[in-house]
Every structure is written in C-alpha cells, then in structure tokens.
Design an enzyme around this catalytic site. Structure first.
Site: not given
Length: 470
Positions: A150, A402, A427
């Site tokens: 991320s 995601d 994710h």
C-alpha cells in the site's frame, strides 16, 4: 549516529508460525533537509537476525507506512517465510509520526508540530537507519531489499528511486503510484469497490446504492432516528446533519475496507473479519430489499464489520477512517499536503452517493484543519508518478480484487521495472503469511518475487567482487 536501544522480545502468532523480533529505537534528525532545526527523536524498528548470514547475508527492510509497525510485521509473512532461504536479517522500520515514533510525543499531530511529517523525511530516516545497520561504511557489504504494501509499497519503490545506492531493489505491493491528480480517473477506486460487491451478487451492490436514501429518510423524524440508531447499534445516536455525514463517511469507508481486505481467509489485519468478507456480508443483501428490511440488512453488514470478534458492544461510527486496528491518524495530514489522491463517485457506475471531486473545497478544508494547502503535483514531481522508465529493480504487484489497483502499475515499464498482476487477490495479499486458501496466482507471484530478489542479490555481489578487485 548513536543508536538508542530498548529491546523487547515479542512473539506474533500467524497462520503457520510465530514471528519473534527485538524492538529497538534509532535517533534521527527532525529535519533532514534544513539546517535551522537541530532536534532529534527516535523512530522504532523491529529486528530479527535468527537466519542472518553475518558475512554477506541480505537485509530485508520493510518501509513502514501509516500505522504502528507491529501490525505490518504481523501481516507481512512473506518476508519472514523467505528469510531462512536467503539467510536474511529482517528489519521493520516505523514511519515517523506513527506508532511510537513521535517527535513531539502526544503533541506531534498538533498544527504546530506536524509539519515534519512527509514521505521524503521518512525515506531519509530509513536511509540513515540502513547506513547505521551497514556500519556507516563507504562501501556497504550487505545487499538491502525494500518491501512494502500500500503506502508502504509506494515508499519501497520511492526508496529505490531516490536512494538506489542504499537499496538494491524493491518489492512494491499494491502501491497506487498512479493515483495522483490527472493520472487516474477520480472515480476508479469507487468503481472497483463496487465491482467487488457486484461480482458476488448484483443485488448486493444495488441494495447498497439504494441504502443511502433509506438511511437519510430515517433521520428525518425522531422516531426514524431511534429505529436507525437501534438497527445499526450505534454508540452515539445520529442527532443532526453532522452526525449523519459522519455516519455516511463511516459506511463508505466500511465498504472500501471490505473490498480491500477481501482475503480468502479470516484476518485481523485492519479489523477482524471472516474469510471472503464481501461474500459473507452480501448474503444479507442478496435479494431486492426496501425500507426497514434494507436497513436491517445494512445493520447485519455493519455488525460483521465492527463486531465479528464479538468484542464491541456498539458501533463507534465517529471513529471514521480510524476505525479498526490501524492507528493512522497522521495520514489525513499527508493527504492534505503531498499525497493528494482524488476520489469521486456518481451513483451510476458505482454504488455510492454522487460526490464530485472538488479540489478547491478539499484544499480549504485542509487549510481549516491544518493551516496548509495541498500541493497536488508534489508527489508526482518528486517521485515520477508512472513515468519510471529511468528507475530499475522494482517489482510492482497488484491484485485485481484490490480497488487500489486503479492507481497501480499494471504493465512492465522496462526489463527491470516489472509489473505482476495477480488474479483474484486483494490488498497486498502476496506479502501476507501464506495460507492453504491462497489462490494459485498468489503463489506464482511470490515465486516471481523470489526470482527478482535472487537476481538483485547476485548483481550486488558481483559488483562488490569487481569493486574489491579494482
């Protein structure tokens, strides 16, 4: 720099193993780029060298993102699982202004003190830490690989771009480096969130789209408010327009989080959730619902999201984006300065209320909160956006489950800046601990990561041998 060490041995349970590490602290400058402020403070980092070849073994370095570093150590099992194979030291570094790495203690997030929170300052912290771990030598002996997921994945890539002499390669998972203004449609994130629910059951996304008006209708009378508060089990009743806006933002964040962590196994990464959480919650919205039946269905979704572990007596919706296990209070400031990622919805191509992107209003709200105005082009100019052809030794991995994939690198940019697209993965699933329920594409992606890591380490060692001979 002198290191201040405070050691604590911690064991973290995962699906397969326990992760053990020492907790240490390292002194860094408050400001790496100016000369007027000479204060220092400590950032936290976690270390495990049980498998490390102290002669020339690599250092696997996690570039900590917006939250306490222990959470990322617990859920980045890939690094732990390959450490023995590569005889690597593992280091998880905490991002300044998060967790325990607060330069001004409890006052760090105040307007007067938060100005030294930035990605560039954090990367400079990491560079200093690695220089210390290398022994502060001109010619480092240990190859360093950056890992991150991320925002941490963005940092891993940016670390390689800005400090290629410090890290030899980066595994950047679910890194939305293409999410800045003018680079991706503002509605792509919410469209992909919607797709996660629609793919399970089209009635699910349709019901969610209809629920916003139903919720607003219940707030129009005291009796309706009472039904709403009871059905959603709210800790604080919705009494006014501000409360309603806060509740709506909480629900939007809930659906986004469910899509992000739509893993094939139960997880407590951001909050405790069952395996396939989108499929689980959609069972309550799998037929056309209206009125109170629809509200009850949404109430069941909220209960799964907030109380799957049966530890919360009511829903504290006023926590907003801060709900759950991740303490990311500083992120709002970063989004108000350099990490400007436009978001919008139209209620047609997505399941949310229409909300256009209004940079002027966004900027004024940031100024109201922090006394700053966003610089929408700053990160793109600082790090390159998706124009990274001059970079090298970076793997960008993205899972098609995601919603952040909409801002990810999905095509390889060169022989050494590679894209790995993972079907049926949420994710940064590829960085999480391996699980019997992992889909085959995730296993393939992890093997690809290992191949790149092996090549980068071999290149470093070949260059090191050449340098020694010369």
């Amino acid at each position: 720099m002198k290191q201040i060490i405070f050691c604590v041995i911690v064991a973290l349970s995962s699906v397969i193993a326990e992760y053990k590490y020492e907790t240490k602290y390292f002194k860094v400058p408050l400001d790496h780029f100016g000369f007027q402020r000479n204060e220092t403070f400590n950032i936290k980092y976690l270390v495990n060298d049980d498998n490390w070849d102290r002669g020339n073994g690599p250092i696997f370095f996690y570039t900590g993102n917006e939250g306490q570093i222990e959470l990322f150590a617990k859920h980045t099992g890939f690094m732990w699982e390959i450490a023995a194979e590569f005889r690597a030291k593992i280091v998880f570094a905490e991002h300044r202004y998060y967790g325990s790495s607060m330069p001004f203690d409890k006052k760090s997030l105040d307007k007067e003190h938060i100005g030294y929170l930035s990605s560039a300052q954090a990367l400079a912290d990491y560079a200093d830490l690695i220089n210390f771990l290398q022994g502060n030598v001109v010619k480092p002996r240990y190859p360093v690989i950056a890992f991150g997921g991320s925002y941490g994945g963005m940092l891993a890539a940016y670390f390689r771009i800005k400090y290629p002499h410090v890290v030899i390669g980066a595994i950047a998972a679910s890194a939305p480096v293409h999410m800045y203004p003018g680079m991706a449609p503002c509605g792509v994130f919410n469209r992909l969130v919607t797709s996660s629910f629609k793919t399970v059951d089209i009635n699910c996304s349709k019901n969610i789209r209809q629920s916003w008006a139903v919720i607003r209708n219940y707030t129009k009378t005291p009796a309706g408010q009472e039904v709403l508060n009871k059905t959603l089990n709210l800790c604080s009743p919705v009494k006014n327009a501000t409360d309603l806006d806060t509740l709506m933002e909480f629900l939007e964040s809930m659906y986004s989080t469910l899509a992000m962590v739509n893993y094939p196994f139960a997880s407590d990464f951001l909050t405790s959730l069952p395996a396939e959480p989108v499929r689980v919650v959609c069972q309550y919205l799998n037929e056309t619902l209206t009125g109170e039946k629809l509200l009850k269905g949404i109430g069941k979704v909220v209960d799964i999201f907030t109380n799957y572990d049966k530890k919360n007596p009511c829903v504290n919706y006023k926590e907003g984006d801060d709900y759950g296990n991740l303490d990311a209070a500083g992120w709002d400031y970063q989004a108000c300065t350099e990490m400007v990622m436009p978001m919008c919805s139209n209620g047609v191509n997505d399941m949310f209320e229409p909300q256009p992107w209004n940079f002027t209003a966004y900027a004024e709200e940031c100024h109201k909160k922090y006394g700053v105005y966003p610089r929408p082009d700053m990160a793109r100019l600082e790090y390159g956006g998706n124009r990274l052809q001059a970079a090298s030794n970076i793997v960008f991995s993205n899972g098609l489950r995601d919603p952040w994939t909409g801002g990810g690198i999905l095509d390889s940019l060169s022989d050494t800046v590679r894209a790995v697209v993972i079907v049926d993965a949420a994710h940064h699933l590829d960085l999480m601990p391996s699980n019997p329920s992992d889909p085959e594409p995730v296993k393939i992606a992890r093997n690809i990561h290992k191949q790149h890591i092996t090549r980068w380490i071999n290149q470093f060692r070949e260059q090191l041998m050449t340098t020694r001979k010369s």
